[in-house]
Structures are given as C-alpha cells and as structure tokens.
Design a protein around this motif. Structure first.
Motif, PDB file in Angstrom:
ATOM      1  N   VAL A  10      21.932   7.575 -17.571  1.00 45.58           N
ATOM      2  CA  VAL A  10      20.313   8.951 -17.474  1.00 45.58           C
ATOM      3  C   VAL A  10      19.306   8.270 -16.485  1.00 45.58           C
ATOM      4  CG1 VAL A  10      18.506   9.919 -18.938  1.00 45.58           C
ATOM      5  CG2 VAL A  10      21.160   9.236 -20.266  1.00 45.58           C
ATOM      6  N   ASN A  11      19.015   6.848 -16.313  1.00 48.65           N
ATOM      7  CA  ASN A  11      18.023   6.463 -15.449  1.00 48.65           C
ATOM      8  C   ASN A  11      18.132   7.297 -13.984  1.00 48.65           C
ATOM      9  OD1 ASN A  11      16.713   5.942 -14.638  1.00 48.65           O
ATOM     10  ND2 ASN A  11      16.141   3.591 -14.508  1.00 48.65           N
ATOM     11  N   PHE A  12      20.085   7.401 -13.621  1.00 46.79           N
ATOM     12  CA  PHE A  12      20.332   7.238 -13.020  1.00 46.79           C
ATOM     13  C   PHE A  12      20.880   8.670 -12.696  1.00 46.79           C
ATOM     14  CE2 PHE A  12      24.050   8.194 -10.045  1.00 46.79           C
ATOM     15  CZ  PHE A  12      24.364   7.304  -8.849  1.00 46.79           C
ATOM     16  N   VAL A  13      21.635   9.322 -13.182  1.00 50.58           N
ATOM     17  CA  VAL A  13      21.310  10.950 -12.957  1.00 50.58           C
ATOM     18  C   VAL A  13      19.787  11.314 -12.666  1.00 50.58           C
ATOM     19  CG1 VAL A  13      21.537  12.676 -14.306  1.00 50.58           C
ATOM     20  CG2 VAL A  13      22.836  10.981 -14.082  1.00 50.58           C
ATOM     21  N   VAL A  14      18.611  11.556 -13.573  1.00 53.45           N
ATOM     22  CA  VAL A  14      17.078  12.063 -13.213  1.00 53.45           C
ATOM     23  C   VAL A  14      16.466  11.360 -12.430  1.00 53.45           C
ATOM     24  CG1 VAL A  14      14.665  11.684 -13.919  1.00 53.45           C
ATOM     25  CG2 VAL A  14      16.367  12.082 -15.441  1.00 53.45           C
ATOM     26  N   ARG A  15      16.577  10.298 -11.596  1.00 51.18           N
ATOM     27  CA  ARG A  15      16.468   9.692 -10.287  1.00 51.18           C
ATOM     28  C   ARG A  15      16.975  10.437  -9.705  1.00 51.18           C
ATOM     29  NH1 ARG A  15      16.216   3.237 -10.991  1.00 51.18           N
ATOM     30  NH2 ARG A  15      19.054   3.710 -10.816  1.00 51.18           N
ATOM     31  N   ALA A  16      19.273  10.789  -9.505  1.00 50.49           N
ATOM     32  CA  ALA A  16      19.439  11.504  -8.227  1.00 50.49           C
ATOM     33  C   ALA A  16      19.322  13.108  -8.510  1.00 50.49           C
ATOM     34  CB  ALA A  16      20.861  11.029  -8.941  1.00 50.49           C
ATOM     35  N   ILE A  17      19.243  13.533  -9.268  1.00 48.92           N
ATOM     36  CA  ILE A  17      18.535  14.804  -9.030  1.00 48.92           C
ATOM     37  C   ILE A  17      16.786  14.990  -8.667  1.00 48.92           C
ATOM     38  CG2 ILE A  17      17.924  16.476 -10.982  1.00 48.92           C
ATOM     39  CD1 ILE A  17      20.637  16.092 -12.791  1.00 48.92           C
ATOM     40  N   VAL A  18      16.629  13.901  -9.369  1.00 46.38           N
ATOM     41  CA  VAL A  18      14.507  14.122  -8.572  1.00 46.38           C
ATOM     42  C   VAL A  18      14.284  14.474  -7.021  1.00 46.38           C
ATOM     43  CG1 VAL A  18      12.177  13.770  -8.303  1.00 46.38           C
ATOM     44  CG2 VAL A  18      13.548  13.774 -10.828  1.00 46.38           C
ATOM     45  N   GLY A  19      15.619  13.057  -6.848  1.00 40.46           N
ATOM     46  CA  GLY A  19      15.462  12.923  -5.348  1.00 40.46           C
ATOM     47  C   GLY A  19      16.027  13.853  -4.259  1.00 40.46           C
ATOM     48  N   MET A  20      17.007  14.980  -5.347  1.00 41.19           N
ATOM     49  CA  MET A  20      17.879  15.642  -4.739  1.00 41.19           C
ATOM     50  C   MET A  20      16.716  17.043  -4.617  1.00 41.19           C
ATOM     51  SD  MET A  20      21.013  15.064  -2.791  1.00 41.19           S
ATOM     52  CE  MET A  20      21.688  16.271  -3.091  1.00 41.19           C
ATOM     53  N   GLY A  21      15.723  17.103  -4.935  1.00 45.48           N
ATOM     54  CA  GLY A  21      14.997  18.094  -4.995  1.00 45.48           C
ATOM     55  C   GLY A  21      14.170  17.962  -4.104  1.00 45.48           C
ATOM     56  N   ILE A  22      13.321  16.286  -4.009  1.00 47.04           N
ATOM     57  CA  ILE A  22      12.450  15.953  -3.175  1.00 47.04           C
ATOM     58  C   ILE A  22      13.292  15.751  -1.781  1.00 47.04           C
ATOM     59  CG2 ILE A  22      11.689  14.252  -2.423  1.00 47.04           C
ATOM     60  CD1 ILE A  22      10.763  12.815  -4.834  1.00 47.04           C
ATOM     61  N   ILE A  23      14.365  15.938  -1.723  1.00 52.61           N
ATOM     62  CA  ILE A  23      15.018  15.986   0.035  1.00 52.61           C
ATOM     63  C   ILE A  23      15.114  18.085   0.392  1.00 52.61           C
ATOM     64  CG2 ILE A  23      17.016  16.049   0.650  1.00 52.61           C
ATOM     65  CD1 ILE A  23      17.958  13.348  -0.461  1.00 52.61           C
ATOM     66  N   PHE A  24      15.572  18.367  -0.650  1.00 50.52           N
ATOM     67  CA  PHE A  24      15.301  20.103   0.133  1.00 50.52           C
ATOM     68  C   PHE A  24      13.976  20.141   0.217  1.00 50.52           C
ATOM     69  CE2 PHE A  24      14.484  24.273  -2.483  1.00 50.52           C
ATOM     70  CZ  PHE A  24      15.505  25.014  -1.377  1.00 50.52           C
ATOM     71  N   PHE A  25      12.884  20.006  -0.785  1.00 48.14           N
ATOM     72  CA  PHE A  25      11.560  20.335  -0.719  1.00 48.14           C
ATOM     73  C   PHE A  25      11.023  20.010   0.847  1.00 48.14           C
ATOM     74  CE2 PHE A  25      11.459  22.465  -5.178  1.00 48.14           C
ATOM     75  CZ  PHE A  25      11.330  23.261  -4.975  1.00 48.14           C
ATOM     76  N   VAL A  26      11.319  18.490   1.052  1.00 50.07           N
ATOM     77  CA  VAL A  26      11.100  18.084   2.327  1.00 50.07           C
ATOM     78  C   VAL A  26      11.835  18.816   3.111  1.00 50.07           C
ATOM     79  CG1 VAL A  26      10.899  15.578   3.342  1.00 50.07           C
ATOM     80  CG2 VAL A  26       9.956  15.839   1.381  1.00 50.07           C
ATOM     81  N   ASN A  27      12.781  19.252   3.268  1.00 51.20           N
ATOM     82  CA  ASN A  27      14.360  19.631   4.293  1.00 51.20           C
ATOM     83  C   ASN A  27      13.077  21.303   4.570  1.00 51.20           C
ATOM     84  OD1 ASN A  27      15.527  17.503   5.167  1.00 51.20           O
ATOM     85  ND2 ASN A  27      17.209  18.674   4.359  1.00 51.20           N
ATOM     86  N   GLN A  28      13.092  21.922   3.720  1.00 54.38           N
ATOM     87  CA  GLN A  28      11.931  23.065   3.674  1.00 54.38           C
ATOM     88  C   GLN A  28      10.965  22.968   4.244  1.00 54.38           C
ATOM     89  OE1 GLN A  28      13.327  26.201   3.047  1.00 54.38           O
ATOM     90  NE2 GLN A  28      15.479  25.307   2.459  1.00 54.38           N
ATOM     91  N   PHE A  29      10.098  22.134   4.398  1.00 59.40           N
ATOM     92  CA  PHE A  29       9.210  22.078   4.643  1.00 59.40           C
ATOM     93  C   PHE A  29       9.196  21.808   6.094  1.00 59.40           C
ATOM     94  CE2 PHE A  29       5.322  18.768   6.475  1.00 59.40           C
ATOM     95  CZ  PHE A  29       3.902  19.486   6.062  1.00 59.40           C
ATOM     96  N   LEU A  30       9.958  20.298   6.831  1.00 62.54           N
ATOM     97  CA  LEU A  30      10.702  20.159   7.830  1.00 62.54           C
ATOM     98  C   LEU A  30      10.348  21.552   8.975  1.00 62.54           C
ATOM     99  CD1 LEU A  30      11.399  16.553   7.570  1.00 62.54           C
ATOM    100  CD2 LEU A  30       9.355  17.543   8.134  1.00 62.54           C
TER     101      LEU A  30
END
Length: 69
Positions: A10-30
């Motif tokens: 559960v911890n792995f999946v939550v970290r992965a989903i949050v991380g993918m969301g961060i990557i998406f928003f940082v890509n948009q910002f850059l």
C-alpha cells in the motif's frame, strides 16, 4: 477471515501515485517556463517513485538536468 494488504505494498502504491502526480505537475510547470526538461511518465519512473518516493522524483529530474548540461 479478514485479509489485509501488506503495508509495504500500500505504501509503495501511494508513493508511486503521488510521485507520478508530482512529475506531471512539474513537467507542466517547466513547459510553461520554456525549460526543455521533462521526465516521462512510464514504468521506470513509476517504480523509481514508488521505491524512493519524493527523493526518487528529485533523482529523475537530476538525471534529466545532468543530461541537459
């Protein structure tokens, strides 16, 4: 019988989903700032962010900025 999922899964999946969301928003910002660096949303980034969390996201962007140099 109540079967519970292992907490590390559960911890792995939550970290992965949050991380993918961060990557998406940082890509948009850059992209908005016209900085030519973006991390792909793929299985490698999913596994990296799931394993390492936010430091994994920083690692992926560090590798991409290093390639830009």
């Amino acid at each position: 019988m109540d079967k519970k999922r292992p907490p590390f899964l559960v911890n792995f999946v939550v970290r992965a989903i949050v991380g993918m969301g961060i990557i998406f928003f940082v890509n948009q910002f850059l992209d908005y700032r016209n900085i030519p660096v973006s991390v792909g949303l793929n299985i490698i980034s999913f596994l990296t962010t799931g394993t390492l969390g936010v430091p994994g996201v920083c690692l992926l962007y560090g590798v991409m900025f290093y390639q830009l140099m």
